[in-house]
Design an enzyme around this catalytic site. Structure first.
Site, PDB file in Angstrom:
ATOM      1  N   ILE A  25       0.839  -1.205   0.000  1.00 21.47           N
ATOM      2  CA  ILE A  25       0.000   0.000   0.000  1.00 21.47           C
ATOM      3  C   ILE A  25       0.875   1.256   0.000  1.00 21.47           C
ATOM      4  O   ILE A  25       0.579   2.242  -0.683  1.00 21.47           O
ATOM      5  CB  ILE A  25      -0.984   0.017   1.191  1.00 21.47           C
ATOM      6  N   THR A  67      12.197  -5.396   4.740  1.00 22.08           N
ATOM      7  CA  THR A  67      12.034  -6.752   5.265  1.00 22.08           C
ATOM      8  C   THR A  67      11.684  -7.645   4.078  1.00 22.08           C
ATOM      9  O   THR A  67      11.656  -7.175   2.929  1.00 22.08           O
ATOM     10  CB  THR A  67      10.866  -6.812   6.271  1.00 22.08           C
ATOM     11  N   ALA A 102       4.481   1.379   7.708  1.00 25.99           N
ATOM     12  CA  ALA A 102       5.442   0.314   8.038  1.00 25.99           C
ATOM     13  C   ALA A 102       4.853  -0.620   9.077  1.00 25.99           C
ATOM     14  O   ALA A 102       4.416  -0.182  10.144  1.00 25.99           O
ATOM     15  CB  ALA A 102       6.743   0.926   8.548  1.00 25.99           C
ATOM     16  N   ALA A 103       4.839  -1.894   8.760  1.00 27.70           N
ATOM     17  CA  ALA A 103       4.286  -2.866   9.694  1.00 27.70           C
ATOM     18  C   ALA A 103       4.618  -4.276   9.232  1.00 27.70           C
ATOM     19  O   ALA A 103       4.920  -4.508   8.067  1.00 27.70           O
ATOM     20  CB  ALA A 103       2.762  -2.722   9.768  1.00 27.70           C
ATOM     21  N   THR A 111      -6.051  -0.851  10.691  1.00 27.70           N
ATOM     22  CA  THR A 111      -6.805  -1.881   9.972  1.00 27.70           C
ATOM     23  C   THR A 111      -8.148  -2.153  10.646  1.00 27.70           C
ATOM     24  O   THR A 111      -8.283  -1.985  11.865  1.00 27.70           O
ATOM     25  CB  THR A 111      -5.982  -3.189   9.934  1.00 27.70           C
ATOM     26  N   ASP A 112      -9.096  -2.619   9.858  1.00 34.20           N
ATOM     27  CA  ASP A 112     -10.395  -2.982  10.439  1.00 34.20           C
ATOM     28  C   ASP A 112     -10.286  -4.219  11.330  1.00 34.20           C
ATOM     29  O   ASP A 112     -11.195  -4.520  12.096  1.00 34.20           O
ATOM     30  CB  ASP A 112     -11.449  -3.202   9.342  1.00 34.20           C
ATOM     31  N   GLU A 113      -9.143  -4.917  11.234  1.00 37.30           N
ATOM     32  CA  GLU A 113      -9.001  -6.148  12.015  1.00 37.30           C
ATOM     33  C   GLU A 113      -8.950  -5.879  13.519  1.00 37.30           C
ATOM     34  O   GLU A 113      -9.107  -6.792  14.322  1.00 37.30           O
ATOM     35  CB  GLU A 113      -7.772  -6.938  11.559  1.00 37.30           C
ATOM     36  N   TYR A 166      -1.246 -10.079  15.135  1.00 39.41           N
ATOM     37  CA  TYR A 166      -1.177  -8.948  14.198  1.00 39.41           C
ATOM     38  C   TYR A 166      -2.177  -7.864  14.602  1.00 39.41           C
ATOM     39  O   TYR A 166      -1.813  -6.704  14.819  1.00 39.41           O
ATOM     40  CB  TYR A 166      -1.462  -9.424  12.764  1.00 39.41           C
ATOM     41  N   LYS A 213      -1.658  -3.979  16.139  1.00 41.52           N
ATOM     42  CA  LYS A 213      -2.173  -2.774  15.462  1.00 41.52           C
ATOM     43  C   LYS A 213      -3.090  -1.993  16.418  1.00 41.52           C
ATOM     44  O   LYS A 213      -3.058  -0.762  16.464  1.00 41.52           O
ATOM     45  CB  LYS A 213      -2.939  -3.148  14.185  1.00 41.52           C
ATOM     46  N   VAL A 220      -7.562 -23.032   0.027  1.00 40.41           N
ATOM     47  CA  VAL A 220      -8.636 -22.248   0.661  1.00 40.41           C
ATOM     48  C   VAL A 220      -8.776 -22.724   2.103  1.00 40.41           C
ATOM     49  O   VAL A 220      -8.988 -23.915   2.354  1.00 40.41           O
ATOM     50  CB  VAL A 220      -9.959 -22.440  -0.115  1.00 40.41           C
ATOM     51  N   TYR A 221      -8.666 -21.788   3.054  1.00 43.18           N
ATOM     52  CA  TYR A 221      -8.720 -22.152   4.469  1.00 43.18           C
ATOM     53  C   TYR A 221     -10.158 -22.517   4.880  1.00 43.18           C
ATOM     54  O   TYR A 221     -11.114 -21.810   4.542  1.00 43.18           O
ATOM     55  CB  TYR A 221      -8.281 -20.985   5.357  1.00 43.18           C
TER      56      TYR A 221
HETATM   57  P1  NAD Z   1       3.328  -4.898   3.389  1.00 42.17           P
HETATM   58  O1  NAD Z   1       3.691  -6.049   4.282  1.00 42.17           O
HETATM   59  O2  NAD Z   1       3.134  -5.127   1.931  1.00 42.17           O
HETATM   60  O3  NAD Z   1       4.456  -3.758   3.533  1.00 42.17           O
HETATM   61  C1  NAD Z   1       5.006  -3.390   4.755  1.00 42.17           C
HETATM   62  C2  NAD Z   1       6.254  -2.556   4.479  1.00 42.17           C
HETATM   63  O4  NAD Z   1       6.797  -2.118   5.732  1.00 42.17           O
HETATM   64  C3  NAD Z   1       7.390  -3.315   3.770  1.00 42.17           C
HETATM   65  O5  NAD Z   1       7.949  -2.544   2.752  1.00 42.17           O
HETATM   66  C4  NAD Z   1       8.402  -3.561   4.880  1.00 42.17           C
HETATM   67  O6  NAD Z   1       9.746  -3.640   4.403  1.00 42.17           O
HETATM   68  C5  NAD Z   1       8.185  -2.338   5.749  1.00 42.17           C
HETATM   69  N1  NAD Z   1       8.604  -2.563   7.151  1.00 42.17           N
HETATM   70  C6  NAD Z   1       8.308  -3.614   7.947  1.00 42.17           C
HETATM   71  N2  NAD Z   1       8.880  -3.465   9.139  1.00 42.17           N
HETATM   72  C7  NAD Z   1       9.534  -2.281   9.118  1.00 42.17           C
HETATM   73  C8  NAD Z   1      10.299  -1.556  10.072  1.00 42.17           C
HETATM   74  N3  NAD Z   1      10.512  -2.053  11.296  1.00 42.17           N
HETATM   75  N4  NAD Z   1      10.814  -0.358   9.718  1.00 42.17           N
HETATM   76  C9  NAD Z   1      10.619   0.141   8.466  1.00 42.17           C
HETATM   77  N5  NAD Z   1       9.913  -0.502   7.520  1.00 42.17           N
HETATM   78  C10 NAD Z   1       9.371  -1.703   7.843  1.00 42.17           C
HETATM   79  O7  NAD Z   1       2.051  -4.253   4.053  1.00 42.17           O
HETATM   80  P2  NAD Z   1       0.787  -3.539   3.362  1.00 42.17           P
HETATM   81  O8  NAD Z   1      -0.197  -4.573   2.987  1.00 42.17           O
HETATM   82  O9  NAD Z   1       1.267  -2.570   2.362  1.00 42.17           O
HETATM   83  O10 NAD Z   1       0.197  -2.758   4.613  1.00 42.17           O
HETATM   84  C11 NAD Z   1       0.623  -1.437   4.925  1.00 42.17           C
HETATM   85  C12 NAD Z   1      -0.106  -0.960   6.160  1.00 42.17           C
HETATM   86  O11 NAD Z   1      -1.497  -0.962   5.924  1.00 42.17           O
HETATM   87  C13 NAD Z   1       0.130  -1.816   7.390  1.00 42.17           C
HETATM   88  O12 NAD Z   1       0.270  -0.987   8.504  1.00 42.17           O
HETATM   89  C14 NAD Z   1      -1.145  -2.644   7.502  1.00 42.17           C
HETATM   90  O13 NAD Z   1      -1.414  -2.964   8.857  1.00 42.17           O
HETATM   91  C15 NAD Z   1      -2.166  -1.690   6.938  1.00 42.17           C
HETATM   92  N6  NAD Z   1      -3.345  -2.302   6.284  1.00 42.17           N
HETATM   93  C16 NAD Z   1      -3.185  -3.238   5.321  1.00 42.17           C
HETATM   94  C17 NAD Z   1      -4.311  -3.764   4.685  1.00 42.17           C
HETATM   95  C18 NAD Z   1      -4.178  -4.776   3.561  1.00 42.17           C
HETATM   96  O14 NAD Z   1      -5.191  -5.288   3.087  1.00 42.17           O
HETATM   97  N7  NAD Z   1      -2.990  -5.070   3.065  1.00 42.17           N
HETATM   98  C19 NAD Z   1      -5.587  -3.349   5.072  1.00 42.17           C
HETATM   99  C20 NAD Z   1      -5.716  -2.390   6.069  1.00 42.17           C
HETATM  100  C21 NAD Z   1      -4.582  -1.872   6.672  1.00 42.17           C
HETATM  101  P1  TYD Z   2      -5.326 -12.439   3.971  1.00 40.58           P
HETATM  102  O1  TYD Z   2      -4.966 -11.936   2.621  1.00 40.58           O
HETATM  103  O2  TYD Z   2      -4.262 -13.110   4.785  1.00 40.58           O
HETATM  104  O3  TYD Z   2      -5.953 -11.199   4.749  1.00 40.58           O
HETATM  105  P2  TYD Z   2      -6.643 -11.150   6.234  1.00 40.58           P
HETATM  106  O4  TYD Z   2      -5.756 -10.211   6.935  1.00 40.58           O
HETATM  107  O5  TYD Z   2      -8.019 -10.650   5.984  1.00 40.58           O
HETATM  108  O6  TYD Z   2      -6.641 -12.476   6.845  1.00 40.58           O
HETATM  109  O7  TYD Z   2      -6.523 -13.470   3.830  1.00 40.58           O
HETATM  110  C1  TYD Z   2      -7.793 -13.081   3.338  1.00 40.58           C
HETATM  111  C2  TYD Z   2      -8.746 -14.242   3.554  1.00 40.58           C
HETATM  112  O8  TYD Z   2      -8.315 -15.345   2.750  1.00 40.58           O
HETATM  113  C3  TYD Z   2      -8.764 -14.764   4.983  1.00 40.58           C
HETATM  114  O9  TYD Z   2     -10.092 -15.152   5.307  1.00 40.58           O
HETATM  115  C4  TYD Z   2      -7.871 -15.972   4.959  1.00 40.58           C
HETATM  116  C5  TYD Z   2      -8.077 -16.520   3.552  1.00 40.58           C
HETATM  117  N1  TYD Z   2      -6.905 -17.220   2.955  1.00 40.58           N
HETATM  118  C6  TYD Z   2      -7.065 -18.485   2.388  1.00 40.58           C
HETATM  119  O10 TYD Z   2      -8.163 -19.061   2.378  1.00 40.58           O
HETATM  120  N2  TYD Z   2      -5.969 -19.087   1.828  1.00 40.58           N
HETATM  121  C7  TYD Z   2      -4.745 -18.508   1.817  1.00 40.58           C
HETATM  122  O11 TYD Z   2      -3.769 -19.127   1.321  1.00 40.58           O
HETATM  123  C8  TYD Z   2      -4.596 -17.194   2.396  1.00 40.58           C
HETATM  124  C9  TYD Z   2      -3.276 -16.492   2.389  1.00 40.58           C
HETATM  125  C10 TYD Z   2      -5.717 -16.586   2.942  1.00 40.58           C
END
Ligand code: NAD
Ligand code: TYD
Length: 339
Positions: free
Chosen positions: A12, A36, A82-83, A125-127, A153, A157, A209-210
């Protein structure tokens, strides 16, 4: 104006950097990322040579480095992406989640306090709200829903969110928080649900699929998330939380079927595997607040967004091939082997 984006080499964050530089070419964007396993410098190649962009490799928990960066660059806005972000990894190894997600946020907040910023935005996150039952489609997460975390996780958050709120109250930090639903789009790391299914389908490998596949996620195209964050930075009220989601709920198995259909692959590739521990049943966001206060609405529908995403993975095989051929193989074996 200088904006510091942490975690900008991830999914993101990188999309946000592209979005910001496109919309605000006059601004300077600094990306701080530890690189990372989830961070990928090649993702940032399109902007690496731009005079408006600077990449700094470093850990958000590293106080010396973070303070030095704030001192030298004096960012006006800070957006913390970053996370450690993968629930499954937080189940097998929670510690680094607490370190980065909580302590990293603490370090950034301290730097903001020391040097002063116009805005600090925490990407949450909504989680943090836990899950909703499948048989109550009338229920949604609002900003007032209680925190009720299920995984290390989401707990890390939520803890970070509470810390941000404490800095607003105690120190008057100009901070906001957003809680978005599941994102999808280009550059998402292959361990996550949609890219994992796409890549396995393209490789004619089983799609794991889980559980019963009936868990529901509320999917949002990543660009819509980026625009929401921009609106919050510009017009969101300090101390407020904004939920972000587009009322786009899908059962996992239906997403998998759609992916297979779009890629012209057989449903026989679906393989049900044992469930994730503590697996949240349903996420669903009520986005009324951000819509009413900031006029945000999603612009990309799921079918269109998914098509764009699939096209991106088809056109960018070298990007994900590099990833899935490395240490990712070991991870995959550990997570899915014999499951
Ligand atoms: P991602 O895992 O793709 O990217 C995380 C980035 O953070 C990576 O580039 C990693 O190198 C960097 N990072 C990790 N630890 C670090 C540290 N200690 N110092 C500096 N950089 C570090 O994650 P994403 O999916 O892009 O998510 C970004 C943010 O959005 C997160 O905070 C996540 O909780 C939040 N978020 C994600 C989703 C989703 O669907 N992916 C939804 C809602 C919120
Ligand atoms: P994921 O992308 O890990 O996001 P979330 O943070 O919402 O868990 O997974 C999205 C949904 O897909 C979640 O219900 C878990 C499921 N899932 C599978 O069924 N198989 C997989 O291999 C993965 C990675 C996720």
């Amino acid at each position: 104006m200088t904006i510091l984006v942490t975690g900008g080499a991830g999914f993101i964050g990188s999309n946000f950097i592209f979005y910001w530089l496109d919309k605000h070419p006059e601004d300077k964007v600094i990306c701080l990322d530890k690189l990372t396993y989830a961070g990928n410098l090649s993702t940032l190649r399109p902007v690496m040579d731009s005079p408006s962009f600077k990449f700094v490799k470093g850990d958000i928990c590293d106080k010396k480095l973070v303070f030095e960066l704030f001192k030298n660059e004096r960012p006006e806005y800070v957006v913390n992406f970053a996370a450690e972000s993968h629930v499954d990894r937080s189940i097998t190894g929670p510690e680094v989640f607490l370190q980065t997600n909580y302590m990293g946020t603490a370090t950034l907040l301290e730097a903001c306090r020391e040097f002063g910023v116009g805005r600090y935005h925490q990407v949450s996150t909504d989680e943090v709200y836990g899950d909703l039952p499948l048989d109550r489609p009338d229920l949604f997460f609002t900003e007032d829903s209680p925190l009720h975390t299920s995984s290390p996780y989401s707990a890390s958050k939520a803890a970070a969110d509470l810390l941000v709120q404490s800095y607003v109250r105690t120190f008057g930090a100009p901070a906001t928080i957003s809680r978005c639903s599941n994102n999808y789009g280009p550059y998402q790391f292959p361990e996550k649900f949609i890219p994992l299914m796409v890549i396995n389908a393209l490789n004619d490998e089983p799609l794991p699929v889980y559980g019963d596949g009936l868990n529901v996620r509320d999917w949002l195209f990543v660009e819509d998330h980026c625009r929401a964050i921009e609106l919050i930075l510009r017009g969101g009220r300090v101390g407020e939380i904004y939920n972000i989601g587009g009322h786009n709920e899908w059962r996992n198995i239906d997403v998998v079927r759609l992916v297979l259909q779009e890629l012209n692959r057989p449903e026989s590739l679906v393989q049900y595997v044992s469930d994730r521990k503590g697996h949240d049943r349903r996420y669903a966001i009520d986005p009324e607040k951000i819509r009413d206060e900031l006029g945000w609405l999603p612009q990309t529908g799921f079918e269109g967004g998914l098509k764009r995403t699939l096209r991106w993975y088809l056109d960018n095989r070298p990007w994900w091939r590099d990833i899935v051929s490395g240490e990712y193989r070991e991870y995959y074996q550990k997570m899915y082997g014999g499951r």
